[in-house]
Scaffold this motif. Structure first.
Motif, short mmCIF file in Angstrom:
data_model
loop_
_atom_site.label_atom_id
_atom_site.label_comp_id
_atom_site.label_asym_id
_atom_site.label_seq_id
_atom_site.Cartn_x
_atom_site.Cartn_y
_atom_site.Cartn_z
N HIS A 164 0.84 -1.20 0.00
CA HIS A 164 0.00 0.00 0.00
C HIS A 164 0.87 1.25 0.00
N ARG A 165 1.91 1.26 0.83
CA ARG A 165 2.84 2.39 0.85
C ARG A 165 3.54 2.52 -0.51
N ALA A 166 3.86 1.38 -1.13
CA ALA A 166 4.55 1.40 -2.42
C ALA A 166 3.69 2.05 -3.51
N ARG A 167 2.39 1.79 -3.49
CA ARG A 167 1.55 2.42 -4.53
C ARG A 167 1.33 3.90 -4.24
N VAL A 168 1.27 4.27 -2.96
CA VAL A 168 1.16 5.69 -2.62
C VAL A 168 2.43 6.43 -3.06
N ALA A 169 3.57 5.76 -2.94
CA ALA A 169 4.86 6.37 -3.30
C ALA A 169 5.14 6.31 -4.80
N GLY A 170 4.30 5.60 -5.56
CA GLY A 170 4.51 5.51 -6.99
C GLY A 170 5.47 4.41 -7.40
N ILE A 171 5.85 3.54 -6.48
CA ILE A 171 6.74 2.42 -6.82
C ILE A 171 6.00 1.39 -7.64
N ILE A 172 4.74 1.17 -7.34
CA ILE A 172 3.84 0.40 -8.20
C ILE A 172 2.67 1.32 -8.55
N PRO A 173 1.94 1.05 -9.63
CA PRO A 173 0.88 1.97 -10.05
C PRO A 173 -0.16 2.23 -8.97
N ALA A 174 -0.65 3.46 -8.91
CA ALA A 174 -1.59 3.87 -7.87
C ALA A 174 -2.91 3.11 -7.96
N ASP A 175 -3.28 2.63 -9.16
CA ASP A 175 -4.56 1.93 -9.30
C ASP A 175 -4.42 0.41 -9.13
N THR A 176 -3.25 -0.04 -8.66
CA THR A 176 -3.09 -1.45 -8.33
C THR A 176 -4.02 -1.80 -7.17
N THR A 177 -4.76 -2.88 -7.28
CA THR A 177 -5.62 -3.31 -6.18
C THR A 177 -4.94 -4.44 -5.41
N LEU A 178 -5.16 -4.44 -4.10
CA LEU A 178 -4.54 -5.41 -3.19
C LEU A 178 -5.63 -6.26 -2.56
N LYS A 179 -5.49 -7.56 -2.71
CA LYS A 179 -6.51 -8.52 -2.28
C LYS A 179 -5.94 -9.39 -1.17
N VAL A 180 -6.64 -9.47 -0.04
CA VAL A 180 -6.21 -10.29 1.10
C VAL A 180 -6.64 -11.73 0.88
N SER A 181 -5.69 -12.64 1.04
CA SER A 181 -5.93 -14.06 0.80
C SER A 181 -6.79 -14.69 1.89
N ALA A 182 -7.49 -15.75 1.51
CA ALA A 182 -8.25 -16.55 2.47
C ALA A 182 -7.35 -17.20 3.50
N LEU A 183 -6.05 -17.28 3.21
CA LEU A 183 -5.11 -17.90 4.14
C LEU A 183 -4.96 -17.11 5.43
N ILE A 184 -5.27 -15.80 5.39
CA ILE A 184 -5.20 -14.97 6.60
C ILE A 184 -6.48 -14.15 6.76
N GLY A 185 -7.56 -14.58 6.15
CA GLY A 185 -8.78 -13.79 6.12
C GLY A 185 -9.28 -13.41 7.50
N PRO A 186 -9.76 -12.18 7.68
CA PRO A 186 -10.27 -11.73 8.98
C PRO A 186 -11.58 -12.43 9.33
N VAL A 187 -11.80 -12.63 10.64
CA VAL A 187 -12.98 -13.36 11.11
C VAL A 187 -13.86 -12.54 12.04
N ASP A 201 -8.05 -3.79 -0.68
CA ASP A 201 -9.13 -3.34 -1.56
C ASP A 201 -10.23 -4.38 -1.66
N SER A 202 -9.91 -5.63 -1.35
CA SER A 202 -10.92 -6.67 -1.17
C SER A 202 -10.34 -7.70 -0.22
N LEU A 203 -11.22 -8.31 0.58
CA LEU A 203 -10.76 -9.18 1.66
C LEU A 203 -11.49 -10.51 1.59
N ASN A 204 -10.70 -11.57 1.47
CA ASN A 204 -11.29 -12.91 1.44
C ASN A 204 -11.53 -13.38 2.87
N VAL A 205 -12.80 -13.55 3.22
CA VAL A 205 -13.13 -14.05 4.56
C VAL A 205 -13.31 -15.57 4.49
N PRO A 206 -13.05 -16.26 5.60
CA PRO A 206 -13.28 -17.71 5.62
C PRO A 206 -14.73 -18.05 5.29
#
Length: 322
Positions: A164-187, A201-206
């Motif tokens: 997230h910091r990398a896209r804010v800093a322009g290291i990766i494109p600002a419109d890159t979306t970040l998806k949280v894996s089901a492997l650590i999904g919040p409960v 930007d999207s979160l995989n829940v169990p």
């Protein structure tokens, strides 16, 4: 001549059970999510475990044959398991159809040398262990986005915040979306809100969260949610097709993920797993058709987000210090 009124959505078995004196209580409007995707719509679709160009071609062909709309295609083995030419081919194939392509980043506990993840306790989980693992995830993110990938899948809170910091800093494109894996999904709603603030930007829940759990989450966050309608065996093997309409009502904006139970794992993918990977890719699309048919039979197939939409809308973030 006027158009016939649209049929009201119904719950599975509703008429028959009512006739038998077994009707369910009325739905509570207070349980419904007030949120939607930007640009309209309350649900999108995702075909997971698409491990390379050949599997992608199978998915796209089967989706066309069965008329399954796809918003996102995701891969689970990782960026580092694909050559540049393979990534470019996948980017071009999905871009032609305006489908978001999501690739997994870097080393993670599934095949890390640390043994604690294989103990009964699960150790530190599937996260990136140590600085070098984080560095590998960042390396994957930079490489993938330079090749045109617009969505990255992460399984570590530190990697999420770093990217997230990398896209804010322009290291990766600002419109890159970040998806949280089901492997650590919040409960729980508190954890869900933290992941959103870390840059998700999207979160995989169990897939074993209850309907009430989804409502609790939606009372604190409107960040898009991903959920396996059918989960792989290593994530529980749950099959929740008959709940799809209610999952949307409670969990919107929601990605419907069509996984597959009762099959062997394919991560990290290689050609020694080709036949299994292609056959399961085809069946995941068919599972999607089954779920969409069920929605249609219940009159609950409206409110799909427009095809080609991928951005999550305005979300809450932690402040980034200089």
């Amino acid at each position: 001549m006027t158009d016939a009124p649209a049929k009201a959505a119904r719950r599975p078995g509703e008429q028959a059970l009512t006739a038998l004196g077994l009707s369910l209580p009325a739905l509570d409007p207070a349980d419904a999510s007030p949120h939607a995707f930007p640009g309209g719509g309350r649900w999108r679709t995702e075909i997971p475990s698409c491990e390379g160009p050949e599997a992608l071609a199978v998915v796209l062909k089967e989706a066309s044959r069965l008329d399954v709309p796809i918003h996102r295609i995701s891969q689970g083995s990782g960026v580092w398991m694909l050559t540049d030419s393979e990534i470019i081919e996948m980017v071009e194939s999905t871009s032609e159809r305006d489908i978001e392509l999501c690739l997994f980043t870097g080393p993670r506990g599934t095949w890390d040398i640390g043994g604690s993840v294989r103990t009964d306790s699960g150790g530190g989980g599937l996260r990136a262990r140590g600085h070098n693992a984080v560095a590998g995830c960042v390396e994957d993110a930079v490489r993938a986005t330079e090749l045109g990938v617009k969505c990255l899948l992460v399984a570590d809170e530190g990697v999420l915040w770093t990217l997230h910091r990398a896209r804010v800093a322009g290291i990766i494109p600002a419109d890159t979306t970040l998806k949280v894996s089901a492997l650590i999904g919040p409960v729980n709603p508190a954890a869900y809100a933290v992941y959103e603030r870390l840059g998700a930007d999207s979160l995989n829940v169990p897939s074993d969260l209850t309907l009430d759990h989804l409502t609790e989450i939606r009372r604190v966050s409107g960040a898009p949610m991903d959920m396996y309608i059918e989960a792989p065996d290593d994530l529980g093997g749950y099959v929740r097709m008959y709940e799809v309409a209610e999952l949307i009502r409670r969990g919107a904006p929601l990605y419907l993920k069509f996984g597959l139970s009762k099959t062997s794992g394919i991560y990290p993918y290689g050609h020694h797993l080709r036949d299994l990977t292609l056959s399961t890719a085809r069946e995941r699309v068919r599972r999607g058709r089954l779920a969409l048919d069920l929605l249609a039979r219940h009159g609950a197939d409206g409110d799909m987000a427009p095809l080609g939409s991928r951005l999550p809308g305005n979300l809450n973030r932690f402040e980034i210090s200089p």
